[in-house]
Every structure is written in structure tokens, then in C-alpha cells.
Design a protein around this motif. Structure first.
Motif, short mmCIF file in Angstrom:
data_model
loop_
_atom_site.label_atom_id
_atom_site.label_comp_id
_atom_site.label_asym_id
_atom_site.label_seq_id
_atom_site.Cartn_x
_atom_site.Cartn_y
_atom_site.Cartn_z
N ILE A 63 -15.31 -10.21 5.23
CA ILE A 63 -15.69 -10.96 4.04
C ILE A 63 -16.84 -10.24 3.33
CG2 ILE A 63 -16.56 -13.16 3.14
CD1 ILE A 63 -15.44 -14.54 5.61
N TYR A 64 -16.70 -10.12 2.02
CA TYR A 64 -17.85 -9.71 1.21
C TYR A 64 -18.04 -10.75 0.12
CZ TYR A 64 -21.06 -7.46 -1.92
OH TYR A 64 -22.16 -7.20 -2.70
N ASP A 65 -19.17 -11.45 0.17
CA ASP A 65 -19.54 -12.47 -0.82
C ASP A 65 -21.05 -12.42 -0.94
OD1 ASP A 65 -20.02 -14.66 -2.38
OD2 ASP A 65 -18.69 -16.02 -1.29
N LEU A 124 -17.70 -9.39 -13.46
CA LEU A 124 -16.47 -8.75 -13.01
C LEU A 124 -16.73 -7.60 -12.06
CD1 LEU A 124 -14.30 -8.73 -16.26
CD2 LEU A 124 -13.97 -10.11 -14.19
N SER A 125 -17.90 -6.94 -12.19
CA SER A 125 -18.20 -5.80 -11.33
C SER A 125 -18.60 -6.23 -9.91
CB SER A 125 -19.32 -4.95 -11.94
OG SER A 125 -20.50 -5.73 -12.10
N ASN A 126 -18.87 -7.51 -9.72
CA ASN A 126 -19.32 -8.01 -8.42
C ASN A 126 -18.26 -8.97 -7.89
OD1 ASN A 126 -20.85 -8.41 -6.19
ND2 ASN A 126 -22.57 -9.37 -7.24
N MET A 127 -17.29 -8.46 -7.15
CA MET A 127 -16.15 -9.26 -6.73
C MET A 127 -16.32 -9.75 -5.29
SD MET A 127 -13.06 -6.92 -8.29
CE MET A 127 -13.56 -5.53 -7.27
N ASP A 128 -15.84 -10.97 -5.05
CA ASP A 128 -15.80 -11.52 -3.69
C ASP A 128 -14.45 -11.17 -3.08
OD1 ASP A 128 -18.23 -12.62 -4.30
OD2 ASP A 128 -17.41 -14.60 -4.77
N SER A 129 -14.44 -10.73 -1.82
CA SER A 129 -13.20 -10.33 -1.15
C SER A 129 -13.17 -10.92 0.25
CB SER A 129 -13.08 -8.81 -1.06
OG SER A 129 -13.03 -8.23 -2.36
N ARG A 130 -11.96 -11.24 0.68
CA ARG A 130 -11.76 -11.72 2.06
C ARG A 130 -10.42 -11.20 2.56
NH1 ARG A 130 -13.07 -16.98 5.37
NH2 ARG A 130 -11.54 -16.77 7.04
N LEU A 131 -10.43 -10.64 3.78
CA LEU A 131 -9.22 -10.14 4.42
C LEU A 131 -9.07 -10.81 5.78
CD1 LEU A 131 -6.81 -8.17 4.69
CD2 LEU A 131 -8.42 -6.50 5.65
N ASP A 132 -7.92 -11.45 6.01
CA ASP A 132 -7.57 -12.05 7.30
C ASP A 132 -6.33 -11.34 7.82
OD1 ASP A 132 -9.10 -14.98 7.59
OD2 ASP A 132 -8.81 -14.35 5.51
N ALA A 133 -6.40 -10.85 9.05
CA ALA A 133 -5.26 -10.16 9.67
C ALA A 133 -5.08 -10.66 11.09
CB ALA A 133 -5.46 -8.65 9.66
N GLN A 162 -23.28 -15.25 0.00
CA GLN A 162 -23.54 -15.55 1.41
C GLN A 162 -24.39 -14.48 2.08
OE1 GLN A 162 -19.85 -16.32 3.47
NE2 GLN A 162 -19.06 -17.69 1.89
N SER A 163 -24.08 -13.22 1.81
CA SER A 163 -24.81 -12.11 2.42
C SER A 163 -24.66 -10.87 1.56
CB SER A 163 -24.28 -11.84 3.83
OG SER A 163 -24.91 -10.72 4.41
N ASP A 164 -25.67 -9.98 1.63
CA ASP A 164 -25.62 -8.74 0.88
C ASP A 164 -24.76 -7.68 1.57
OD1 ASP A 164 -27.28 -9.78 -1.09
OD2 ASP A 164 -29.09 -9.20 0.02
N LYS A 165 -24.36 -7.94 2.81
CA LYS A 165 -23.55 -7.00 3.58
C LYS A 165 -22.19 -7.60 3.91
CE LYS A 165 -27.59 -4.87 5.80
NZ LYS A 165 -28.24 -4.54 7.10
N ILE A 166 -21.28 -6.75 4.34
CA ILE A 166 -19.95 -7.21 4.74
C ILE A 166 -20.05 -7.99 6.05
CG2 ILE A 166 -17.64 -6.50 5.44
CD1 ILE A 166 -17.90 -4.11 3.61
N MET A 203 -9.05 -11.77 -3.63
CA MET A 203 -10.14 -11.21 -4.43
C MET A 203 -10.47 -12.19 -5.55
SD MET A 203 -10.87 -9.63 -7.54
CE MET A 203 -9.39 -8.85 -8.16
N PHE A 204 -11.75 -12.47 -5.71
CA PHE A 204 -12.21 -13.43 -6.70
C PHE A 204 -13.28 -12.76 -7.55
CE2 PHE A 204 -14.89 -16.88 -8.22
CZ PHE A 204 -13.96 -17.86 -8.61
N ALA A 205 -13.01 -12.61 -8.85
CA ALA A 205 -13.93 -11.91 -9.76
C ALA A 205 -14.34 -12.87 -10.86
CB ALA A 205 -13.29 -10.66 -10.34
N ASN A 206 -15.60 -13.29 -10.83
CA ASN A 206 -16.15 -14.16 -11.87
C ASN A 206 -16.14 -13.42 -13.20
OD1 ASN A 206 -18.02 -15.60 -13.60
ND2 ASN A 206 -18.74 -16.66 -11.76
#
Length: 318
Positions: free
Chosen positions: A293-295, A265-274, A298-302, A258-261
């Protein structure tokens, strides 16, 4: 009278008890003394032993999988001839001595798919290199510093159909467009070998887009201002890692970041690899991989990706 005397002497001789004449040796006729053993330590200089302690541990995994399908022209069920090839290479090294620890992990993945009468498409493309230095503060807590790099090998395209039905591809990404370099300082919680949590209170990330013309096909341009090649961000970061053999011959590996500028702070980038890997035998593995991925750069959707592969996997050490 003579005859009677002889008979009497013979009878007396037969009645003599000779059991008293048997001789038995006494118990322990020759007593033995037990020696007293005295053990003494012998001091040998370390230089004479020529011992070396190796504090490094290394793991290497290499895998390849091939999927192929072919149909005759009159196949009534329908189908498309195709072939897909995927490769992966993982390298991890760990140095632990006293209160110091260094871990480096390199993940390289690349795959291609070719369907009949269609252009080639990528099924996987990733360069990931993570380095972490830790200093032990207590049993479960470390102070850490990390350096992380991520990008891709090949060009990425978006595919569409032309007016006459022909296939058109549009370039949307390539090596170092984007590329990410992340530096982080903070604290790590590691209660065991299976789980770890990094809390990066001081984190900086540089986003690179070296091709300044990509914005024509990608309006977001990965968050980098148009005309520039790099964007710098200061943020708060969380990184969790989990790896364990959940069942016999079945391994689960997951990583969430999780990366929060600090400015958003309310708009966080997240990535999950499994990844779930099931070992069939020493060389054959079945692997299921999922990515989410949510960023908003890059895109408004997951964004999501899922792959299932059966292939050859070689691990060292085994």
C-alpha cells in the motif's frame, strides 16, 4: 440271366445324381417394406413445462488456520511459546442476463497472535465489500457503476517499550476509523474470465474517522481534517482483477487499485493484493498472501504485509 439284370439295375440306381433334388429357398422370399418415419414437432406451452432459469451463480469459501509453538523452560535453542488463529470468509455472487451483469464480493478476514509475556497482536483484520453493475456495450467493453466499502473489525495498536521495559500499546485505528466508501462510474474492459480492468472516470470517495481523538496518536488522521469525521474526494480510478489457475491445483488471485485525486493527480494512492493458494487435498490449502500500500494520508513510505498459512479451506460449490 436273371442275376445279371439285378446287378445292372442296382448299379444304375447307385449312379443316379440326387443333387438336383435339393431345394434352396429363394433370396428374400418375403420382401419387407420399410416404414417411412415422419417426425413432427409438438408444441408445448412454456407454462406447462414449469421451467425456471436461474441466472444467479454463487461461491462461498470459509477457512481457518491455527499455528502453535511450545518450548520447555530449558530449551537450549531459545524460543517463545505462541499461538495464532486466523479466519477468512469469502462470498461472491454473479447475475448475468442478456446485456446486464451484477457482481458482489464480500471478503472478511481476522487473525490474532499471542506470544508468551506479550500482549495480543492482530495478524489480519479486513472488511471488504465490492458491488458492480455492468451494461454490455460490445464484446469486451461494459459501462459500469460500482459501490465499494472497506474498514476493519477490531482496534489497532502501535506497540512500544516503557522506561522499565514494560510493553505499551497506543491506539491508532478502529472500526470506521478509518472507513472508506467509494462510488465510481466508467468503463470496464473484460476480454475473458480471468482479467478485467475498470476505468473509473467519475469516482468519489468518502474517508471516515468517527473517533475524533485518534489524531493524538496519528498525526495524519488518515487525511481527514482534525475535528471532522469525514473527507470527500473526487478522483480518477483504475481497478484491475486477475484470477486464474496458473498450475494444477495452484490458483493466483491479484487485485490492483489506483486512486488519483483530481486536485493531486501526481500523488496517487495504490494498493496491491496478491494471493497464491495451493490445494493439498479437498480441505487442506497452503496460502501465501502479500499486500503493498502507498497512501500518503497514512504513511510517507510504502506499507507491506505478508502471511503464510496452512489450514482448512471449504469451498462451495466444489
Amino acid at each position: 440271366m436273371m442275376i445279371v439284370s439285378v446287378c445292372y439295375a442296382q448299379k444304375k440306381a447307385d449312379s443316379i445324381d440326387i443333387s438336383s433334388l435339393k431345394l434352396y429357398p429363394k433370396k428374400n422370399p418375403l420382401p419387407a417394406r420399410r416404414p417411412v418415419l415422419q417426425l413432427q414437432a409438438v408444441q408445448i406451452p412454456e407454462a406447462d413445462l414449469k421451467l425456471k432459469v436461474n441466472y444467479w451463480r454463487n461461491w462461498v469459501t470459509f477457512g481457518i488456520n491455527v499455528n502453535q509453538a511450545a518450548f520447555s523452560d530449558n530449551w537450549s535453542g531459545g524460543g517463545v511459546n505462541s499461538i495464532a488463529v486466523g479466519t477468512q470468509f469469502n462470498y461472491k455472487t454473479d447475475y448475468t442476463r442478456d446485456y446486464k451483469n451484477y457482481v458482489s464480493e464480500l471478503i472478511l478476514q481476522y487473525g490474532k497472535l499471542k506470544n508468551r509475556d506479550q500482549m495480543q497482536r492482530k495478524t489480519n483484520d479486513r472488511i471488504f465489500w465490492d458491488n458492480k453493475v455492468g451494461l454490455k456495450l460490445s464484446t469486451n467493453w461494459n459501462f459500469f457503476g460500482s459501490l465499494n466499502f472497506e474498514s476493519q473489525f477490531d482496534q489497532g495498536y502501535n506497540y512500544s517499550k516503557g522506561k522499565t521495559g514494560e510493553e505499551i500499546r497506543t491506539l491508532i485505528s478502529k472500526f470506521m476509523s478509518p472507513g472508506y466508501l467509494t462510488e465510481s462510474l466508467g468503463f470496464e474492459y473484460k476480454p475473458g474470465k480471468s482479467f478485467s480492468l475498470r476505468i473509473g472516470t467519475g469516482t468519489a470517495r468518502q474517508t471516515f474517522v468517527l473517533d475524533t481523538t485518534l489524531y493524538r496518536n496519528n498525526s495524519k488522521n488518515f487525511g481527514v481534517p482534525i475535528g471532522r469525521r469525514m473527507r470527500n474526494e473526487l478522483a480518477f480510478q483504475l481497478v484491475t482483477n486477475y484470477e486464474k489457475e496458473v498450475f494444477e491445483n495452484i490458483n493466483l488471485k491479484a487485485r490492483y487499485s489506483m486512486f488519483a485525486n483530481y486536485h493531486r493527480l501526481s500523488n496517487m494512492d495504490s494498493r496491491l493484493d496478491a494471493t497464491v493458494a495451493a490445494r493439498v487435498n479437498r480441505l487442506v490449502n497452503v496460502t501465501v498472501t502479500g499486500i503493498a500500500i502507498y497512501d500518503d494520508d497514512q504513511s510517507d513510505k510504502i506499507q507491506s504485509s505478508q502471511t503464510l498459512a496452512l489450514g482448512l479451506i471449504y469451498k462451495f460449490p466444489r
